[in-house]
Design a protein around this motif. Structure first.
Motif, PDB file in Angstrom:
ATOM      1  N   VAL A  20      -2.353   9.051  -0.038  1.00  0.00           N
ATOM      2  CA  VAL A  20      -2.142   9.523  -1.410  1.00  0.00           C
ATOM      3  C   VAL A  20      -1.229   8.518  -2.108  1.00  0.00           C
ATOM      4  N   ILE A  21      -1.547   8.230  -3.371  1.00  0.00           N
ATOM      5  CA  ILE A  21      -0.707   7.307  -4.141  1.00  0.00           C
ATOM      6  C   ILE A  21       0.123   8.108  -5.134  1.00  0.00           C
ATOM      7  N   LEU A  22       1.450   7.957  -5.044  1.00  0.00           N
ATOM      8  CA  LEU A  22       2.364   8.590  -6.002  1.00  0.00           C
ATOM      9  C   LEU A  22       2.946   7.489  -6.890  1.00  0.00           C
ATOM     10  N   ALA A  23       3.092   7.773  -8.181  1.00  0.00           N
ATOM     11  CA  ALA A  23       3.658   6.748  -9.073  1.00  0.00           C
ATOM     12  C   ALA A  23       4.655   7.376 -10.037  1.00  0.00           C
ATOM     13  N   GLU A  30      -1.797   0.163 -15.110  1.00  0.00           N
ATOM     14  CA  GLU A  30      -2.854   0.113 -14.077  1.00  0.00           C
ATOM     15  C   GLU A  30      -2.457   0.918 -12.847  1.00  0.00           C
ATOM     16  N   VAL A  31      -1.176   0.860 -12.499  1.00  0.00           N
ATOM     17  CA  VAL A  31      -0.718   1.582 -11.307  1.00  0.00           C
ATOM     18  C   VAL A  31      -0.713   3.091 -11.595  1.00  0.00           C
ATOM     19  N   GLN A  32      -0.243   3.482 -12.774  1.00  0.00           N
ATOM     20  CA  GLN A  32      -0.282   4.913 -13.135  1.00  0.00           C
ATOM     21  C   GLN A  32      -1.727   5.427 -13.061  1.00  0.00           C
ATOM     22  N   ASP A  33      -2.666   4.611 -13.586  1.00  0.00           N
ATOM     23  CA  ASP A  33      -4.062   5.060 -13.617  1.00  0.00           C
ATOM     24  C   ASP A  33      -4.669   5.166 -12.219  1.00  0.00           C
TER      25      ASP A  33
END
Ligand code: 13P
Ligand code: SF4
Length: 302
Positions: A20-23, A30-33
């Motif tokens: 899972v990617i948390l930001a 781009e990272v938020q998306d």
């Protein structure tokens, strides 16, 4: 590699590794998306604690990944850029806090979440900018120690009427906001409301309409009837605010309010993290167990 190819590869690896990617709200667009969840420090801590995943890729700064590692001891937590630290969190370490506490026997210690696990382990309770007022009120005392953010401490002390003895720390991004920034922004956008983060100095807070953590800014933006808002926090959050609320115009109170560490994470580094397992964030068990106590004490009251 093209962005579309990086995203496809990230998707494949996430599925294969149950990741899972948390930001954080300050990450680049781009990272938020690409993230599964975007949020503030409190929201991401809660998410990390409840996730059903084997691997957490934490797009933020070191203390956030460490908090996730403390709350999810069975999971692997990766910080895509090992150098992404928080200069404010680095303003106090465990040894300094132990020595400072000795000067104030009997006083409880509240630590901002922007601290190392070692400092959390030496504290009675943790807080974030979303819940700091509730946390301090929950102590049932008139006086406490607060580390490391003196600006947040000053605002919380005023809101709660408690005496908070603060460490001399600050966030260099928020500490640089001045009353003049707010006056200039209001002159440029006379119809706009001003929302600032509680890491700003009190003389800046005094000129704002609302004082909000990044998570509360996101919620307030969904509910507001204002058409224009000046934002006094790290500029990265304007991407999310604008994307979610196209009918509202958001202006930065200061164009240069950028956290260099929050901007170190890129999509290519997220992919590298998933491919190579770097950089793994681990907390020694004894420190993790004690740090978890102060974080859990916070989660119970907020
Ligand atoms: P929040 O997202 O919790 O408001 O914190 C702001 C911050 O500076 C995190 O580094
Ligand atoms: Fe630390 Fe400030 Fe950067 Fe947040 S914005 S990570 S508090 S330096």
């Amino acid at each position: 590699m093209k962005t579309a190819d990086i995203l496809e590869r990230i998707g494949e690896l996430k599925r294969r590794k149950n990741a899972v990617i948390l930001a954080h709200n300050y990450q680049i667009p781009e990272v938020q998306d690409a993230a599964d969840f975007v949020g503030d420090s409190l929201g991401l801590s809660r998410k990390a604690a409840g996730l059903d995943a084997d691997l957490i890729v934490f797009c933020g700064v070191h203390f956030m990944a460490e908090t996730a590692a403390v709350l999810a001891p069975g999971k692997t937590v990766l910080l895509p850029e090992a150098e992404a630290g928080c200069p404010m969190a680095d303003m106090i370490n465990g040894r300094e806090l132990r020595a400072w506490k000795e000067r104030y026997p009997g006083l409880k210690v509240v630590c901002y979440v922007n601290t190392s696990a070692e400092v959390k382990a030496e504290s009675d309770i943790c807080c974030t900018s979303s819940n700091a007022v509730n946390v301090v009120n929950s102590l049932g005392v008139d006086e406490a120690l607060f580390v490391p953010d003196k600006n947040l401490a000053a605002w919380v002390a005023r809101e709660t009427g408690k005496r908070l003895i603060a460490w001399d720390g600050y966030c260099y991004v928020h500490h640089r906001f001045t009353p003049r920034d707010i006056r200039d922004a209001r002159a440029l956008h006379p119809g706009a409301e001003v929302w600032v983060h509680p890491e700003c100095p009190l003389d800046v807070i005094d000129l704002a309409d609302k004082v909000l953590s990044t998570g509360k800014m996101v919620l307030e933006a969904r509910a507001t009837s204002c058409r224009e808002v000046i934002i006094g926090t790290e500029k990265g959050i304007l991407y999310r605010l604008g994307k979610e609320n196209p009918a509202v115009k958001f202006y930065p109170a200061r164009e240069t309010a950028l956290c260099a560490h929050m901007k170190m994470t890129t999509l290519a580094k997220v992919l590298r993290a998933l491919e190579t397992g770097t950089s793994r964030i681990e907390v020694p068990k004894d420190i993790g167990d004690r740090a978890r106590g102060s974080i859990q004490a916070m989660l119970e009251i907020s």
